[in-house]
Design an enzyme around this catalytic site. Structure first.
Site, PDB file in Angstrom:
ATOM      1  N   ASN A 111       0.800  -1.217   0.000  1.00  0.00           N
ATOM      2  CA  ASN A 111       0.000   0.000   0.000  1.00  0.00           C
ATOM      3  C   ASN A 111       0.838   1.274   0.000  1.00  0.00           C
ATOM      4  O   ASN A 111       0.430   2.294  -0.556  1.00  0.00           O
ATOM      5  CB  ASN A 111      -0.925   0.000   1.224  1.00  0.00           C
ATOM      6  CG  ASN A 111      -1.456   1.382   1.544  1.00  0.00           C
ATOM      7  OD1 ASN A 111      -2.353   1.894   0.887  1.00  0.00           O
ATOM      8  ND2 ASN A 111      -0.864   2.017   2.559  1.00  0.00           N
ATOM      9  N   TYR A 163       4.257   8.930 -11.641  1.00  0.00           N
ATOM     10  CA  TYR A 163       3.257   8.163 -10.884  1.00  0.00           C
ATOM     11  C   TYR A 163       2.513   7.184 -11.791  1.00  0.00           C
ATOM     12  O   TYR A 163       2.374   5.998 -11.476  1.00  0.00           O
ATOM     13  CB  TYR A 163       2.277   9.121 -10.212  1.00  0.00           C
ATOM     14  CG  TYR A 163       1.257   8.438  -9.325  1.00  0.00           C
ATOM     15  CD1 TYR A 163       1.628   7.903  -8.097  1.00  0.00           C
ATOM     16  CD2 TYR A 163      -0.078   8.335  -9.717  1.00  0.00           C
ATOM     17  CE1 TYR A 163       0.692   7.280  -7.277  1.00  0.00           C
ATOM     18  CE2 TYR A 163      -1.014   7.720  -8.910  1.00  0.00           C
ATOM     19  CZ  TYR A 163      -0.626   7.192  -7.691  1.00  0.00           C
ATOM     20  OH  TYR A 163      -1.559   6.575  -6.877  1.00  0.00           O
ATOM     21  N   LYS A 176       2.673   2.962 -11.644  1.00  0.00           N
ATOM     22  CA  LYS A 176       1.477   2.144 -11.417  1.00  0.00           C
ATOM     23  C   LYS A 176       1.209   1.211 -12.604  1.00  0.00           C
ATOM     24  O   LYS A 176       0.762   0.073 -12.420  1.00  0.00           O
ATOM     25  CB  LYS A 176       0.266   3.038 -11.154  1.00  0.00           C
ATOM     26  CG  LYS A 176       0.326   3.774  -9.818  1.00  0.00           C
ATOM     27  CD  LYS A 176       0.497   2.823  -8.648  1.00  0.00           C
ATOM     28  CE  LYS A 176       0.453   3.537  -7.311  1.00  0.00           C
ATOM     29  NZ  LYS A 176       0.682   2.618  -6.161  1.00  0.00           N
ATOM     30  N   VAL A 234      -9.471   8.527  -2.756  1.00  0.00           N
ATOM     31  CA  VAL A 234      -9.666   8.285  -1.326  1.00  0.00           C
ATOM     32  C   VAL A 234      -9.252   9.524  -0.530  1.00  0.00           C
ATOM     33  O   VAL A 234      -8.291  10.213  -0.885  1.00  0.00           O
ATOM     34  CB  VAL A 234      -8.844   7.064  -0.859  1.00  0.00           C
ATOM     35  CG1 VAL A 234      -9.260   6.642   0.552  1.00  0.00           C
ATOM     36  CG2 VAL A 234      -9.000   5.909  -1.831  1.00  0.00           C
ATOM     37  N   THR A 244      -7.287  10.925   1.738  1.00  0.00           N
ATOM     38  CA  THR A 244      -6.044  10.693   2.472  1.00  0.00           C
ATOM     39  C   THR A 244      -5.131  11.903   2.340  1.00  0.00           C
ATOM     40  O   THR A 244      -5.431  12.860   1.619  1.00  0.00           O
ATOM     41  CB  THR A 244      -5.302   9.457   1.910  1.00  0.00           C
ATOM     42  OG1 THR A 244      -4.957   9.719   0.538  1.00  0.00           O
ATOM     43  CG2 THR A 244      -6.176   8.208   1.989  1.00  0.00           C
TER      44      THR A 244
END
Length: 254
Positions: A87, A154, A158, A189, A191
Site C-alpha cells: 500500500n 506516478y 502504477k 480516497v 487521504t
C-alpha cells in the site's frame, strides 16, 4: 495461523486495511516509519497481535533489512497463510517532464515500484519453500491507464505494477501454486496524498482544480469504505481472477 503484512500502515488506507485484517482475527505486521498505537489497541481487543517494523522504504539498505525482519516474523510460527498488501506510496514528483527532480524521481520509484517488487519476490520465495499460501494485493491507480498532465512518474510506476502483478500471477499459476495475486485500484480516497495533490501548482498539474472540487463536494471516499470493498474481494477466493486489476468503481456499481 494467518498473518497480514501491510506497508504504509501508519495512516490512511494502509491503516484501514490493517484494521480490517485485525477485525478478521488475522495477525498484522505493519511497515512504516511511525508506530500505530490505534492498531495496537485494536489488536489487543481482538486477541491478535500487531507488530511493527520501522523502515524507510526510500532507503535500499533499510528496505532490505526491513524485509528480512518482516519475513522472520511472518514465517516463524505455525503459519498457513500470509497476506501482503503493498500500500505504501508517494505521489511526488508532480511535475511536467523536463522539470523533474532527479532525487524525487529516484525516491518515487524506490517506494512505489522497487519496494512492492522486492517484497513479493521474497514473500513468494518463503511461501513456496515452506508450503504456505500467499495472498498478495498491490494498490494501484486508475492513472496507470490514463495520460495525466504532471503525473508521468506516478502513472508509469502504477502501470509497471499492474504488469508485474499480471506476470507474477501467470508465473505462479504455471508453476502450480495456489496463491492469490491481484491489484486493487481504490479510486479517489480521502487521504493525505489527496492533500498533496490539491496543493500542486496548476503549471505542474493541470487538473488540480478538479481535485479541489472533489474535496469540496464531498466526493472522496473514506479509507474505511475502500478497505471494506477490498476485503470483500480478497475473502471471496472462489471468484478471484489472478493477475487482474480490481477497480473500486466497478465493484460498488455492480
Amino acid at each position: 495461523m494467518k498473518y497480514a503484512i501491510v506497508t504504509g500502515d501508519s495512516r490512511g488506507l494502509g491503516e484501514a486495511i490493517a484494521d480490517q485484517f485485525l477485525e478478521k482475527g488475522i495477525h498484522v505486521i505493519g511497515i512504516s516509519r511511525t508506530y500505530n498505537e490505534d492498531l495496537k489497541e485494536q489488536a489487543e481487543g481482538k486477541d491478535v497481535t500487531y507488530s511493527h517494523i520501522s523502515c524507510d522504504l526510500s532507503d535500499a539498505d533499510d528496505l532490505t533489512q526491513g524485509i528480512d525482519k518482516v519475513m522472520y516474523l511472518a514465517f516463524q510460527n505455525d503459519v498457513d497463510m500470509v497476506y501482503l498488501v503493498n500500500n505504501a506510496g508517494v505521489i511526488d514528483p508532480i511535475e511536467t517532464v523536463g522539470n523533474l527532480d532527479t532525487g524525487l524521481v529516484n525516491k518515487h520509484l524506490q517506494i512505489n515500484l522497487a519496494t512492492p517488487i522486492l517484497f513479493i519476490n521474497r514473500l513468494l520465495k518463503e511461501a513456496n519453500e515452506q508450503g504456505v499460501k500467499a495472498g498478495i494485493v498491490n494498490i494501484t491507480s486508475g492513472a496507470a491507464e490514463k495520460t495525466v498532465h504532471g503525473w508521468s512518474v506516478y502513472s508509469s510506476g502504477k502501470a509497471a505494477i499492474n504488469q508485474f502483478t499480471a506476470t507474477t500471477a501467470m508465473e505462479q499459476e504455471e508453476a502450480g501454486k495456489d496463491h492469490t495475486i491481484i491489484a486493487y485500484s481504490p479510486g479517489v480516497v480521502d487521504t493525505e496524498m489527496q492533500g498533496e495533490i490539491r496543493a500542486s501548482a496548476e503549471s505542474a498539474f493541470a487538473d488540480v482544480d478538479k481535485f479541489k472540487k472533489l474535496k469540496e463536494e464531498g466526493q472522496l471516499r473514506s479509507p474505511q469504505e475502500v478497505a471494506r470493498v477490498l476485503m470483500n474481494v480478497l475473502f471471496n477466493e472462489g471468484s478471484i481472477e489472478n493477475g487482474k486489476v480490481y477497480k473500486l468503481y466497478d465493484l460498488i456499481n455492480k
